[in-house]
Design an enzyme around this catalytic site. Sequence first.
Site, mmCIF file in Angstrom:
data_model
loop_
_atom_site.group_PDB
_atom_site.id
_atom_site.type_symbol
_atom_site.label_atom_id
_atom_site.label_comp_id
_atom_site.label_asym_id
_atom_site.label_seq_id
_atom_site.Cartn_x
_atom_site.Cartn_y
_atom_site.Cartn_z
ATOM 1 N N VAL A 151 0.833 -1.209 0.000
ATOM 2 C CA VAL A 151 0.000 0.000 0.000
ATOM 3 C C VAL A 151 0.869 1.262 0.000
ATOM 4 O O VAL A 151 0.609 2.225 -0.726
ATOM 5 C CB VAL A 151 -0.975 0.007 1.202
ATOM 6 C CG1 VAL A 151 -1.773 1.306 1.235
ATOM 7 C CG2 VAL A 151 -1.921 -1.181 1.109
ATOM 8 N N CYS A 152 1.930 1.236 0.819
ATOM 9 C CA CYS A 152 2.825 2.401 0.869
ATOM 10 C C CYS A 152 3.438 2.632 -0.502
ATOM 11 O O CYS A 152 3.601 3.768 -0.949
ATOM 12 C CB CYS A 152 3.950 2.193 1.873
ATOM 13 S SG CYS A 152 3.364 1.851 3.518
#
Lengths: 185, 218
Positions: free
Chosen positions: B102-103
């Site tokens: 996600v990052c």
Amino acid sequence: MPVSDRRDHIQGPATAAVTLVEYGDYQCPYCGEAYGVLKKLMPKLGDSARLVFRNFPLTQIHPHAEHAAEAAEAANAQGKFWKMHDILYERQTALEDEDLVSYAGEIGLDVARFQAELFERKFIDRIREDFQSGVRSGVNGTPTFFINGRRHDGPFDLQTLSEAVMMAMNSGQEARPHKHHRPQA
Amino acid sequence: MWVKNIVRFNVNARYYANCRAELVVGTIRGIEVRMKNNPTHNRIKSSAKNANGDKNGSGPLQPGTVAPNFELNSTPDQKVDLIHFRGRPVILAFYPADWSPVCGDQLALYNEILPDFNKYAAQLIGISVDGTWCHTAYAQNRQLHFPLLADFEPKGAVARMYGVYDDSVGECERALFVIDKDGIIRWSYVSPAGVNPGADGILRALESLDKKKELAHA
């Protein structure tokens, strides 16, 4: 940006209860996975759902994504957007310019025109417009789906996406702009 | 133990994290800000409720608060001082970890829209508890064109100051702050776990800074 019959690439009837908007990047492997999922999902949904594809090329990590998007738009100018869209996702690992030109020939485009429009970057503004509309709506990576205007934050495997579409269908949500993360300032 | 005192605006992260005796408590534009005197749990508490269910029971610093200053390493031999950016807006993006999916998406998106941030002369800064060598490798691999700061030692001290450290996992929360040219936080947002917040909120906040500026000049 509201879905527009005139501007957008749409598969499915305008009367569909559910509109699934995908912001996608042709070089993104996850979009490649999503392509396979949509190919199974959309026929199951029949006339009750329509699919809209908008460009969201992440050029910093995917050097071929923008040119591939331009190729799809150039195919669109000749009425064959989805044919090019499909071939690009099916051959995601071969998106060099010569590949794009050969796909144009394969799907029966006027290759000279395709090439000219691709290299003069005729459709770049439209692609950037898609991108900006995505950023403003809360697109956070690729692929990002909006189901009747709401961002779908879960995974996009066949089951999850089917359930999300069914839920939208049952709740009869009106298509509306994404309202998320409003600044408090 | 809580002690009332005056608010100090330019705080040094290292100083805070090492502080033993001094507590800073006060009210900034109606928001109560307190600091607990516990060297392992130093954090600014805000009475403003965090609608996003902050993991450590406090909440992100709210709009109107002066952004606490800090100095952190961006590379093994380079430091970045927040005050250095005074005069232009700053976007602080706290995120849990380099290399997490996600990052990766979130930072790739920001990297892609740096030109949009540049229109507002805004500086984007990523912050996580990863060390500088990890940040360097990650930034190279993803071709990131903005600094990633290491909130590494003392771990998470800056995230704690901003009220966005998640004690339960030992990482920063996924939190965004837009700070104006005078160093005041104008927008903050904590994203639910695993949800990439996108950039629309940041852009709207930057836009509203611009509008305020226009009004001030009118």
